[in-house]
Design an enzyme around this catalytic site. Sequence first.
Site, PDB file in Angstrom:
ATOM      1  N   LEU A  70      14.476  23.809  37.128  1.00 55.54           N
ATOM      2  CA  LEU A  70      14.335  23.197  38.456  1.00 55.54           C
ATOM      3  C   LEU A  70      15.697  22.964  39.111  1.00 55.54           C
ATOM      4  O   LEU A  70      15.828  23.012  40.329  1.00 55.54           O
ATOM      5  CB  LEU A  70      13.615  21.851  38.341  1.00 55.54           C
ATOM      6  CG  LEU A  70      12.169  21.881  37.850  1.00 55.54           C
ATOM      7  CD1 LEU A  70      11.667  20.466  37.583  1.00 55.54           C
ATOM      8  CD2 LEU A  70      11.274  22.561  38.885  1.00 55.54           C
ATOM      9  N   GLY A  71      16.683  22.682  38.283  1.00 56.91           N
ATOM     10  CA  GLY A  71      17.997  22.397  38.857  1.00 56.91           C
ATOM     11  C   GLY A  71      19.007  22.147  37.761  1.00 56.91           C
ATOM     12  O   GLY A  71      18.699  22.240  36.566  1.00 56.91           O
TER      13      GLY A  71
ATOM     14  N   SER B 175      25.337  17.440  36.248  1.00 54.41           N
ATOM     15  CA  SER B 175      26.595  17.535  35.511  1.00 54.41           C
ATOM     16  C   SER B 175      26.402  17.435  33.994  1.00 54.41           C
ATOM     17  O   SER B 175      27.261  17.825  33.225  1.00 54.41           O
ATOM     18  CB  SER B 175      27.580  16.486  36.009  1.00 54.41           C
ATOM     19  OG  SER B 175      26.920  15.279  36.246  1.00 54.41           O
TER      20      SER B 175
ATOM     21  N   LYS C 279      20.722  20.962  32.329  1.00 54.54           N
ATOM     22  CA  LYS C 279      19.668  21.451  33.213  1.00 54.54           C
ATOM     23  C   LYS C 279      18.503  20.470  33.327  1.00 54.54           C
ATOM     24  O   LYS C 279      18.297  19.639  32.453  1.00 54.54           O
ATOM     25  CB  LYS C 279      19.109  22.762  32.647  1.00 54.54           C
ATOM     26  CG  LYS C 279      20.039  23.932  32.829  1.00 54.54           C
ATOM     27  CD  LYS C 279      19.361  25.215  32.376  1.00 54.54           C
ATOM     28  CE  LYS C 279      20.354  26.350  32.401  1.00 54.54           C
ATOM     29  NZ  LYS C 279      20.388  27.127  31.171  1.00 54.54           N
ATOM     30  N   VAL C 280      17.738  20.640  34.399  1.00 52.62           N
ATOM     31  CA  VAL C 280      16.454  19.956  34.528  1.00 52.62           C
ATOM     32  C   VAL C 280      15.387  21.045  34.537  1.00 52.62           C
ATOM     33  O   VAL C 280      15.467  21.992  35.320  1.00 52.62           O
ATOM     34  CB  VAL C 280      16.387  19.101  35.813  1.00 52.62           C
ATOM     35  CG1 VAL C 280      15.013  18.489  35.976  1.00 52.62           C
ATOM     36  CG2 VAL C 280      17.456  18.007  35.787  1.00 52.62           C
TER      37      VAL C 280
ATOM     38  N   ASP D  31      25.803   5.469  43.606  1.00 50.56           N
ATOM     39  CA  ASP D  31      26.071   6.816  44.124  1.00 50.56           C
ATOM     40  C   ASP D  31      24.845   7.434  44.765  1.00 50.56           C
ATOM     41  O   ASP D  31      24.441   8.543  44.439  1.00 50.56           O
ATOM     42  CB  ASP D  31      26.689   7.723  43.056  1.00 50.56           C
ATOM     43  CG  ASP D  31      25.748   7.968  41.904  1.00 50.56           C
ATOM     44  OD1 ASP D  31      24.756   7.228  41.822  1.00 50.56           O
ATOM     45  OD2 ASP D  31      25.989   8.901  41.122  1.00 50.56           O
TER      46      ASP D  31
ATOM     47  N   THR E  46      30.313  13.097  44.602  1.00 51.73           N
ATOM     48  CA  THR E  46      29.609  12.433  45.684  1.00 51.73           C
ATOM     49  C   THR E  46      30.555  11.705  46.634  1.00 51.73           C
ATOM     50  O   THR E  46      30.153  10.777  47.307  1.00 51.73           O
ATOM     51  CB  THR E  46      28.605  11.416  45.109  1.00 51.73           C
ATOM     52  OG1 THR E  46      29.324  10.520  44.266  1.00 51.73           O
ATOM     53  CG2 THR E  46      27.503  12.077  44.319  1.00 51.73           C
TER      54      THR E  46
END
Length: 427
Positions: free
Chosen positions: A75-76, A79, A82-83, A194, A228
């Site tokens: 999915l993404g 840092s 992975k997800v 953040d 960020t």
Amino acid sequence: MAQLFEFDDENLASKTESLALNEPYVPEPLVVEDVPIGGGVESRLAKSYEVPIDLPYQAGKRKKNVTDFQPIRVLGKGSYGKVILVKDKVSGRLYAQKQLKKASMVVNAKNYERTLTERTILERVKHPNVVKLFYALQDFDKLYLMLEYLEGGELFHHLSQERILSEKVASFYVAEIILALRHLHLHTGVIYRDLKPENCMLNRRGHLVLTDFGLSKVSTESSSLFGTAQYIAPEVIQGERYDTQCDWWSLGAVLFDLLTGSPPFTGNNNKKIMDKILTQKVKYPFYLSQDAKDLLIKLLNKKPDKRLNCDTNFNDKVKPHRFFRYINWQHIIDQNDVEQPPPIIPVVTNSELAENFDSEFTSMKITPPSSPIAHSVLEKIEDESRSNSTSSFIAIKKPTADNKYEESVYFNGFSYTHEDNLMELKG
Ligand SMILES: Nc1ncnc2c1ncn2[C@@H]1O[C@H](COP(=O)(O)OP(=O)(O)OP(=O)(O)O)[C@@H](O)[C@H]1O
């Protein structure tokens, strides 16, 4: 003008309380019943109170481990790792599995104390606009957090299609962020610190859900801070003592981004961006309404004590602010999709396709989890995470001697010592 419904903090507290004390819940596989496109308000409402909550602990049931979940697609990437979208092989339920490489989570002694405190606090976070944690598992080199799968993807994925949002649409999302942050601040004492667009995701019904809270704070002063910079409050950049006020600055920066297409201060490196945040005045584009500009000026005040505080000023300054004239706060709290429908209903034809995620990730090859090792260590943790969906844990590897690591697991403020848990460092 939409009539604003009166409510007070007790009302908000009892709402979140009632969510926390939800009746026993028999989980229904999320994948089975897809809402058809254009399925209408009723069909969405049929699922509307299916707020994912604790999976009830079922005595005698075998403990979960990583291999009980079938990886479906990426999915993404964050840092720490992975997800991945995964499916419980038994229930068919989908989760977003956040993988965290243990090696990158070694924390120093100073942060360690804070980490324990934060874990204890985070245990109490239960709010429909904050992501739920269902299980926490591990194998040799990774931790796996089984999170509520937010099928709508990142809010900014939709924004990049729309470029900028109207003030009416933006006010809906900002209202939901305000509720989530107020819950963190007033009921758990957590400073999100953040807030950034990537952490604002949409669930299937189109409601905004904050992800990734707390985890970045357990890291050392890492890239998560520099990743960020555009949304960080001046006092955080200056390393001064900061409090919940820093989140209201970040909210201003995110709102600015929603309305104009970029954050208030940009630059080609973080140093420039941070210098601008500290020294430059915000330039407001001519097309912003007086109402939007007024709210932004109040949030993007460099002096934290002069900044609009949505915690203490909520009832007298935020709620009646004209920027929120389309918002009925009680409907937002109730997530009443009939009276106050989310502006974007994500298109989900098949949950497993992850259509609202970037194909850069969803087309990636999935590497299976490493061989299961030391699962038994976490049995107690799994028990607890069943009974408390928002529990969190962290495992810290400390190098000892002779290529060995000592692993300590901290969970909700408790530490588990494993004398036998010396593992050979591979590679
Ligand atoms: N609960 C979730 N459901 C669906 N997708 C998610 C979920 N959590 C994260 N993602 C996806 O995975 C991506 C990476 O998330 P992650 O939280 O690891 O990284 P991040 O937001 O960049 O934060 P950080 O790097 O500070 O940990 C997100 O941008 C999002 O697209």
